[in-house]
Enzyme design. Sequence first.
Site, short mmCIF file in Angstrom:
data_model
loop_
_atom_site.label_atom_id
_atom_site.label_comp_id
_atom_site.label_asym_id
_atom_site.label_seq_id
_atom_site.Cartn_x
_atom_site.Cartn_y
_atom_site.Cartn_z
N THR A 1 -4.94 -7.22 11.07
CA THR A 1 -5.31 -6.05 10.29
C THR A 1 -4.83 -4.75 10.92
OG1 THR A 1 -7.29 -7.18 9.47
CG2 THR A 1 -7.29 -4.79 9.37
N ARG B 1 -1.62 -14.37 4.56
CA ARG B 1 -2.31 -13.66 5.64
C ARG B 1 -1.62 -13.90 6.98
NH1 ARG B 1 -7.14 -11.32 4.62
NH2 ARG B 1 -8.03 -11.78 6.66
N ARG C 1 2.89 -6.39 8.81
CA ARG C 1 2.14 -5.18 9.17
C ARG C 1 2.73 -4.52 10.40
NH1 ARG C 1 -3.83 -7.70 7.80
NH2 ARG C 1 -4.07 -6.75 5.73
N LYS D 1 0.82 -1.21 0.00
CA LYS D 1 0.00 0.00 0.00
C LYS D 1 0.86 1.27 0.00
CE LYS D 1 -3.74 -2.43 2.37
NZ LYS D 1 -4.64 -2.46 3.55
N ASN E 1 -2.07 0.08 7.06
CA ASN E 1 -1.41 -1.12 7.57
C ASN E 1 -0.47 -1.78 6.57
OD1 ASN E 1 -3.29 -2.15 5.82
ND2 ASN E 1 -4.39 -3.37 7.34
N HIS F 1 -1.96 -5.73 1.90
CA HIS F 1 -3.27 -6.37 1.73
C HIS F 1 -3.07 -7.80 1.29
CE1 HIS F 1 -7.42 -7.05 0.30
NE2 HIS F 1 -6.85 -7.62 -0.76
N PHE G 1 -15.63 3.58 7.80
CA PHE G 1 -14.24 3.81 7.40
C PHE G 1 -14.07 3.87 5.89
CE2 PHE G 1 -14.79 -0.79 7.75
CZ PHE G 1 -14.28 -1.22 6.54
#
Length: 216
Positions: free
Chosen positions: A106, A100, A120, A26, A130, A133, A72
């Site tokens: 998260t 994951r 993260r 991100k 964070n 993804h 959000f």
Amino acid sequence: MTGESEEKITMEQPSIYVEKTLAIVKPDAINKSEEIEDIILRSGFSILQKRRVHLTPEQASDFYAEHYGKLFFPSLVAYMSSGPILALVLARDNAIAHWRELIGPTNTIKARQTHPDCLRALYGTDDQRNALHGSSCFSNSQREIRFFFPDSIVEPVAVGQAAKDYLSRAVNPTLLKGLTQLCKEKPGDPVLWLADWLLENNPNKPQVQEYAVEES
């Protein structure tokens, strides 16, 4: 990302399939993308495709449509369209669960408390920014990969006996027909002729919905 489920990931036994998942570096971690790619490779993943893009707010809204209407959502869209991102297609056994697990919870703040070595915790900024993804399930991975890579075939790739069974069922009959026709036609360039014939007579042509993504 706020709103994503944080269920415990249960690692399965190695399967006969190589699974694919979408990963995104991100905007808040894009300057660390080379480091993150190195960690990905050292963690047993293959990077099949990657693409650096800058999403428009409309494209970010489309990608996160499942969160539409949540409190959000506006800030999520603003964040994901605030700068370039790196989309990657990763592959390995049980890729979705393994990725994951590697990126962790998260919420970055929670991740630093409970999983300090996860990505993260290392690269995230706060509860929403964070850094990374990962697709939450197989159906989401299909949709998300096709969003960024419209021409991708995202079904699991069979290996071993499963691959032999697939070839016997879905490939060999068509190939045999093509080779039989090749012998009848006796073209000047048999390799090119067979390639064209297979393209024309492929019974397994994918039908993929295209999504427009703006390049940075």
